[in-house]
Design an enzyme around this catalytic site. Structure first.
Site, short mmCIF file in Angstrom:
data_model
loop_
_atom_site.label_atom_id
_atom_site.label_comp_id
_atom_site.label_asym_id
_atom_site.label_seq_id
_atom_site.Cartn_x
_atom_site.Cartn_y
_atom_site.Cartn_z
N HIS A 96 0.83 -1.21 0.00
CA HIS A 96 0.00 0.00 0.00
C HIS A 96 0.87 1.26 0.00
CE1 HIS A 96 1.13 0.78 4.14
NE2 HIS A 96 1.02 -0.52 4.32
N GLU A 137 -1.99 -7.32 7.35
CA GLU A 137 -0.65 -7.09 7.92
C GLU A 137 -0.46 -7.94 9.18
OE1 GLU A 137 2.23 -6.72 7.65
OE2 GLU A 137 2.86 -4.63 7.69
#
Ligand code: NAG
Ligand code: NAG
Ligand code: NAG
Ligand code: NAG
Ligand code: NAG
Ligand code: NAG
Length: 355
Positions: free
Chosen positions: A109, A213
């Site tokens: 990202h 994550e």
């Protein structure tokens, strides 16, 4: 071990899909999938490439200029990426049953508000105190959104893809996956929206829990609920079994690296055993892509925010039981009871801690 493939293969040949994928194979008992990185195609696989300074956007995604065993004179005028695509299909056509090659385009990202907050407070103070809060007076970093810089980074990657499609005829992803955290949902959209992709493979990503994550106890890694995800990104698919609320995140506790690698392997297994695509996009995070790289035996290769890495993966069904890996309990974070100085440079545990 495996049933005859002849009829399946014949059907696949006539349908021009000249390969039998692991997804076509019945899920065998007492066998597991093992992953290996095939090196020699990308600069990111070379020990001499410095990940800190490497720029995938000025190097044709890192694709090395070279000839391939599958090259022939008819392909002479094609681009490096077209010949690479041909090479990968050739590898698959020649692969024994139970072996398959896929190219994973893994993108981190763009910059999020949590990245900015960590830079502002400094990592020691961030880890032991601020990362456990939802935000400060100025910004929220729980399930962090992209900062304006992060949007700019993702749009630059979109322009890069557009140019690779036009000039390199790069094989665009045939399927897309994303982490459920907002910064990835946004990055996938800004990166792939509006590209000139083949109509049969539109940009419709699937949200998968296990591409999230590292479950760290930091609020930036706590995802939002399913209705928020659905309402914010209505065109995205959400994987079956996705829980309404985040059932995995725990305050002040985090998963170990070994546990993370176990779930990274599980999510790769899900993808490889259900998805016939050869070119696959995954939008995820630095820690999670690092874990996937470990699982596929790739060298350590850090990604800056917004960066992407292609990895050619060989998946092989191996007879026997998978090497066992025990699940370890989450470990307690080391935290500070009061805000440490922003200038702190030593590790979080040199402060009074509460866990
Ligand atoms: C990679 O580049 C960074 C930034 O220039 C530098 O600090 C680092 O020492 C380099 N690493 C290696 C292994 O050369
Ligand atoms: C690869 O080939 C292209 C076209 O021939 C050239 O522009 C580019 O500089 C080459 N890249 C490397 C890393 O050698
Ligand atoms: C490659 O391009 C050259 C120059 O345009 C052309 O003469 C040749 O026929 C082409 N070769 C193939 C195999 O398409
Ligand atoms: C998705 O990307 C498009 C094109 O960049 C943008 O206009 C739109 O606002 C984005 N949507 C979300 C929910 O971020
Ligand atoms: C889901 O999340 C949104 C955004 O945080 C919130 O407004 C909404 O109340 C939540 N829905 C439920 C049922 O918890
Ligand atoms: C599984 O893959 C790893 C690399 O990721 C490799 O070192 C190992 O030999 C493979 N195991 C088998 C049984 O092929």
């Amino acid at each position: 071990m495996f049933p005859p493939y002849s009829s399946l293969l014949a059907a696949a040949m006539t349908a021009c899909a000249l390969q039998v994928t692991i997804a076509d194979s019945p899920s065998p008992n007492n066998a597991y999938i093992n992953y290996t990185t095939i090196t020699g195609y990308f600069l990111q696989d070379e020990p001499s490439t410095n990940s800190t300074t490497f720029d995938f956007m000025t190097t044709n995604f890192g694709l090395i200029n070279r000839t391939y065993p599958a090259d022939n004179s008819a392909l002479k005028n094609l681009t490096q990426w077209q010949r690479f695509e041909h090479q990968v299909y050739q590898l698959n056509r020649q692969a024994p049953r139970g072996t398959e090659y896929k190219l994973l385009y893994m993108g981190r990202h763009g910059d999020g508000y949590h990245n900015d907050a960590q830079a502002y407070y400094g990592t020691p103070a961030w880890n032991c105190y601020y990362s456990e809060l939802d935000g400060n007076a100025a910004v929220t970093w729980a399930d962090a959104h992209l900062s304006p810089l992060g949007v700019t980074q993702a749009l630059a990657v979109n322009a890069f893809w557009a140019s690779e499609i036009e000039y390199q005829k790069i094989p665009t992803p045939q399927s897309y996956y994303t982490s459920p955290l907002t910064r990835c949902l946004q990055t996938a959209n800004y990166t792939f929206n509006g590209l000139n992709v083949r109509a049969v493979h539109p940009f419709v990503p699937e949200v998968k829990e296990y591409f999230r994550e590292t479950i760290s106890g930091h609020t930036c890694d706590r995802r939002s609920n399913e209705s928020y995800i659905h309402d914010s990104f209505p065109t995205y698919k959400i994987e079956p079994g996705f829980t309404f609320n985040d059932e995995l995140w725990e305050a002040l506790r985090g998963e170990t690296n070994d546990d993370q690698d176990i779930r990274s392997k599980k999510v790769l297994d899900q993808v490889f055993s259900t998805d016939r695509s050869t070119f696959i996009s995954i939008t995820s995070h630095s820690g999670e892509i690092g874990s996937i790289l470990r699982v596929v035996g790739h060298q350590v290769f850090g990604l800056n925010t917004g960066a992407a890495i292609p990895v050619l993966v060989k998946a092989q069904i191996i007879d026997g039981s998978a090497p066992t890996t025990a699940f370890e309990p989450f470990t307690a974070l080391c935290t500070c009871t009061s805000p440490p100085p922003m200038t702190a440079t030593t590790s979080m545990c040199s402060y009074p801690t509460s866990t």
